[in-house]
Design an enzyme around this catalytic site. Structure first.
Site, mmCIF file in Angstrom:
data_model
loop_
_atom_site.group_PDB
_atom_site.id
_atom_site.type_symbol
_atom_site.label_atom_id
_atom_site.label_comp_id
_atom_site.label_asym_id
_atom_site.label_seq_id
_atom_site.Cartn_x
_atom_site.Cartn_y
_atom_site.Cartn_z
ATOM 1 N N GLU A 315 -8.105 8.404 -7.048
ATOM 2 C CA GLU A 315 -8.146 9.460 -6.034
ATOM 3 C C GLU A 315 -8.050 10.853 -6.660
ATOM 4 O O GLU A 315 -7.266 11.698 -6.215
ATOM 5 C CB GLU A 315 -7.025 9.249 -5.003
ATOM 6 C CG GLU A 315 -7.160 7.922 -4.271
ATOM 7 C CD GLU A 315 -6.182 7.719 -3.127
ATOM 8 O OE1 GLU A 315 -5.055 8.218 -3.201
ATOM 9 O OE2 GLU A 315 -6.573 7.041 -2.158
ATOM 10 N N ASP A 389 -4.361 -0.926 0.976
ATOM 11 C CA ASP A 389 -3.483 0.242 1.025
ATOM 12 C C ASP A 389 -2.475 0.159 2.166
ATOM 13 O O ASP A 389 -2.637 0.858 3.170
ATOM 14 C CB ASP A 389 -4.322 1.517 1.177
ATOM 15 C CG ASP A 389 -3.522 2.773 0.850
ATOM 16 O OD1 ASP A 389 -2.387 2.631 0.389
ATOM 17 O OD2 ASP A 389 -4.046 3.886 1.053
ATOM 18 N N GLU A 417 2.763 5.377 7.086
ATOM 19 C CA GLU A 417 1.465 6.056 7.101
ATOM 20 C C GLU A 417 0.462 5.341 8.006
ATOM 21 O O GLU A 417 -0.300 5.992 8.718
ATOM 22 C CB GLU A 417 0.925 6.109 5.665
ATOM 23 C CG GLU A 417 -0.487 6.643 5.565
ATOM 24 C CD GLU A 417 -1.023 6.644 4.122
ATOM 25 O OE1 GLU A 417 -0.270 6.289 3.195
ATOM 26 O OE2 GLU A 417 -2.196 7.010 3.938
HETATM 27 C C1 GCV Z 1 -0.025 9.567 -2.800
HETATM 28 C C2 GCV Z 1 -3.008 6.289 0.014
HETATM 29 C C3 GCV Z 1 -2.410 7.484 0.693
HETATM 30 C C4 GCV Z 1 -2.278 8.661 -0.251
HETATM 31 C C5 GCV Z 1 -1.476 8.205 -1.474
HETATM 32 C C6 GCV Z 1 -2.187 7.007 -2.100
HETATM 33 C C7 GCV Z 1 -1.404 6.446 -3.274
HETATM 34 O O1 GCV Z 1 -4.359 6.533 -0.314
HETATM 35 O O2 GCV Z 1 -3.199 7.828 1.784
HETATM 36 O O3 GCV Z 1 -1.625 9.701 0.407
HETATM 37 O O4 GCV Z 1 -1.339 9.233 -2.393
HETATM 38 O O5 GCV Z 1 -2.303 5.982 -1.140
HETATM 39 O O6 GCV Z 1 -0.722 5.461 -3.067
HETATM 40 O O7 GCV Z 1 -1.492 6.982 -4.360
#
Ligand code: GCV
Length: 728
Positions: A315, A389, A417
């Site tokens: 990411e 996720d 989340e």
């Molecule tokens: C910290 C998901 C979340 C992101 C997070 C990522 C991760 O994609 O939406 O906010 O980033 O996981 O675990 O690194």
């Protein structure tokens, strides 16, 4: 005959005693949740009398900071629970002494020659003993921190009104590193945080150490958390500058007596960003020297610093692959810098590359499993519970069982989340229990994820479990009262993954609300149903990642226009005129091949895969007959509707408990449940309106159609929903 003055006096007495009763009754006193499960409110008098007899004096021998913390906590807890101070004593002078110490700190404990060998540095023993002819309870351990954990256990027994007679309890953690991972940015913003700003006030540190840090440490220690990674994994290199390291050291000082070590997220490009180097290539000697020096700087300030948590090449985060190096080469470089000081690297397995079009489910496994055995001894790979996720339900991550030569940690998400943020009541104990109990079949039947991460399956030398924290600066810490249960349950399972989620819920409810069975039984029942309700009204039958874009708040199954295919819900549900679901068999993405042959066989057939994972692994015709006899379409409508009905039932349950809970907490939970019910309907209606456009079938009889048109749901926007990823 009563005279006026006498009558007035009698009336006054009646009034004041009613007022007193009202203010002392736990249900009547307004509470804001700050005390968490460490409320220590007075037990009712008969119970208090029983415990008072067994808590006549406190004998804490030794004066290390951790033993002092144990003494202070016992003094505070017993005074609160029993309604009066328990005297401190140098030795046992009466029946009911509580003796706390280690063989090194306490002549009494030493004299008892208890068998503490198997307890390790963090385990403890609670034992009823006669000392000098007096009845005593001994809280013994090999270290002060172990004794502190024992003290909390002893208090828990009283808080939950369990017997403290004839105690013979030993407990030691199954997993060595038990961490909270804060995703807190240095400006106070918390990624995926729903409980306000970060509790770390970097601007005031190191000079001002908010007393709240100590309360955080108490809460952490009360459930055996022994590490905290302070900063977001989407990392900011600034935290590694000397100015910030001084602040980190101040936090480490506060947390140390409670057995909590600090860890930091290491931004891989830090040597370039704050070190002035031209590269962050892990094989470059200057880069290696920079990190070694950085480690020196950190340990000079915090000698018990735990190590680095790293998100790399995922990411948009920098990582070793930017220089053509592997994850192992990147992790090992940091591990070499920390090794002389005893630190570890927790290298996250949440990696998926922007230029890899393969099923995201497969990418972490494909990248990391071949590196098994190539990591240094002080590296752990931190793996999310599922391959996508933190969804309301996922199968376990296929890396578990696939890296016998590399310690794998489990990472779960405490903050919700994908499960309705702080407003939805979803107790996650059952979710984590499901993940921990999942059988990988790596070494035959019974090779559970729990046995992978506790090291017993592959003989890992280091073990760990991490939870993405839901703590923020809100008075109640977690944004909602019931989300405190998730912090609590995570930690209890990290200590012992064989504990039962329902028993944990009961413990928590007794300490947090009340010991009255009339409250405890319905609250626990409600908690135990709650996660499955979320699965039902968001993503039933193995559906996943249908959430709206970015903030992930509310439904967005129609989203199909994001930059990467696997950021789009349509990528995951694959609805079309024929059916629904992601074919991950050999005929589809092939992700199923990452699991053991037994699971491939069971999960590879739509007739034998558990229906809870059906659409995770298969693209299934709309008329496929389900176990219930309904078609897939009818079952989908049924499951979504069941989710909403469960929440409506939870609301009713809670409404019936008014009077058992103080008005302030009662009202907030009631209001949040109303929001949850409204949003559950929104999820149901939006998803069913959308899927119906593919299924082209009517709503089965007895089920309400969506309240609004699909266009209505698609037009809903929430530009300021909390928690989104923010560039630092
Ligand atoms: C910290 C998901 C979340 C992101 C997070 C990522 C991760 O994609 O939406 O906010 O980033 O996981 O675990 O690194």
């Amino acid at each position: 005959m009563a005279t006026w003055p006498r009558l007035a006096a009698a009336l006054w007495a009646a009034l004041t005693s009613a007022l007193l009763a009202a203010t002392h009754s736990p249900a009547a006193r307004a509470e804001d949740g700050y005390e968490l499960w460490l409320r220590y409110h007075p037990l009712e008098s008969a119970a208090a009398a029983v415990y008072r007899a067994a808590a006549g004096e406190l004998v804490v021998q030794g004066d290390t900071p951790s033993l002092a913390a144990a003494r202070d906590e016992l003094a505070r807890g017993l005074e609160g629970l029993l309604g009066g101070e328990v005297p401190l004593s140098e030795g046992v002078t009466r029946d009911g002494a509580i003796v706390v110490g280690t063989p090194a700190s306490s002549p009494i404990v030493r004299g008892l020659a208890l068998d503490l060998g198997a307890l390790g540095p963090e385990g403890y023993m609670l034992a009823s003993r006669e000392i000098g002819g007096r009845a005593a309870t001994v809280v013994a351990a090999n270290t002060g921190v172990g004794a502190l954990y024992g003290a909390f256990h002893f208090l828990r027994l009283i808080q939950t009104q369990a017997s403290i007679d004839d105690l013979a309890i030993t407990s030691a953690p199954r997993v060595r590193l038990r961490l909270l991972n804060h995703w807190d940015n240095l400006d106070g913003y918390v990624e995926r945080g729903y409980a306000g700003a970060s509790i770390w006030d970097w601007r005031m540190l190191p000079d001002y150490r908010d007393p709240r840090y100590t309360d955080y440490a108490r809460a952490a220690a009360s459930v055996g958390i022994n590490g905290v990674s302070l900063t977001n994994v989407n990392a900011d290199a600034t935290v590694l500058t000397p100015e910030y390291l001084d602040r980190v050291a101040a936090l480490a000082d506060v947390l140390r007596p409670y057995g909590v070590r600090v860890y930091l997220t290491a931004r891989f490009s830090a040597p370039v960003e704050i070190g002035g180097l031209a590269t962050a290539d892990p094989l470059d000697p200057q880069v290696r020297a920079w990190w070694a020096e950085k480690a020196e700087e950190i340990y000079a300030r915090a000698p018990d610093f735990g190590g680095f948590l790293v998100k790399a090449n995922s990411e948009g985060q920098p990582g070793p692959q930017d220089y053509g190096r592997s994850h192992a080469e990147g992790a090992n470089m940091l591990a070499d810098a920390l090794a002389p000081h005893g630190g570890v690297v927790m290298w996250r397995a949440f990696v998926y590359a922007s230029d890899n079009p393969d099923d995201r489910h497969k990418q972490a496994y494909d990248e990391l499993a071949p590196l098994d055995g190539e990591f240094r001894d002080n590296v752990l790979i931190q793996v999310k519970n599922g391959p996508i996720d933190f969804q309301p339900r996922e199968p376990f991550h296929p890396l578990f069982g696939a890296m016998p030569e590399t310690p794998l940690m489990l990472e779960v998400q405490i903050t919700k989340e994908y499960l309705g943020f702080a407003t939805h009541l979803a107790y996650l104990g059952p979710l984590w229990e499901e993940a921990l109990d999942a059988d990988t079949h790596a070494r035959g039947e019974g090779s559970t994820v729990g046995r992978v991460i506790d090291g017993s399956l592959h003989g890992y030398a280091i073990t760990g479990m991490a939870g993405v924290s839901n703590v923020g600066a809100d008075r109640n810490w977690t944004g909602s009262h019931f989300d405190q249960a998730n912090w609590y349950a995570f930690a209890r399972l990290a200590w012992d993954h064989e504990l039962d989620a329902e028993a944990i819920a009961e413990e928590w409810a007794r300490m947090t609300f009340s010991n009255e069975d009339a409250l405890v039984a319905p609250v626990v029942a409600m908690m135990m149903r709650s996660r499955e309700a979320v699965v039902d009204y968001m993503t039933p039958l193995g559906l996943h990642h249908l959430m709206a874009t970015g903030h992930h708040y509310g439904p967005g199954p129609w989203v199909d226009d994001l930059g990467r295919p696997d950021w789009n819900p349509t990528y995951y549900h694959r609805a079309d005129a024929d059916g629904l679901g992601f074919d991950r068999t050999a005929a589809g993405s092939g992700a199923l091949a990452q699991y053991a042959p037994e699971l491939q066989e069971m999960w590879g057939d739509p007739e034998t895969v558990p229906e809870s994972l059906l659409l995770w692994f298969h693209h299934v015709p709309w008329d496929h007959e389900m176990e219930s006899g309904r078609t897939l379409w009818e079952e989908l409508v049924h499951a979504y509707s069941r989710g909403v009905a469960t929440v409506a039932g939870m609301r009713e349950t809670w409404a019936s408990l008014e009077g058992y809970v103080d008005p302030e907490r009662f009202a907030q939970v009631a209001a949040f449940l109303a929001i949850q019910e409204r949003e559950a309907r929104w999820w149901r209606d939006a998803c069913l309106a959308y899927f119906q456009t593919f299924a082209q079938r009517p709503f089965p009889e007895g089920y309400e159609p969506p309240a609004q048109t699909l266009e209505h749901y698609m037009a809903i926007e929430h530009p300021y929903a909390p928690g989104e990823t923010r560039p630092q």
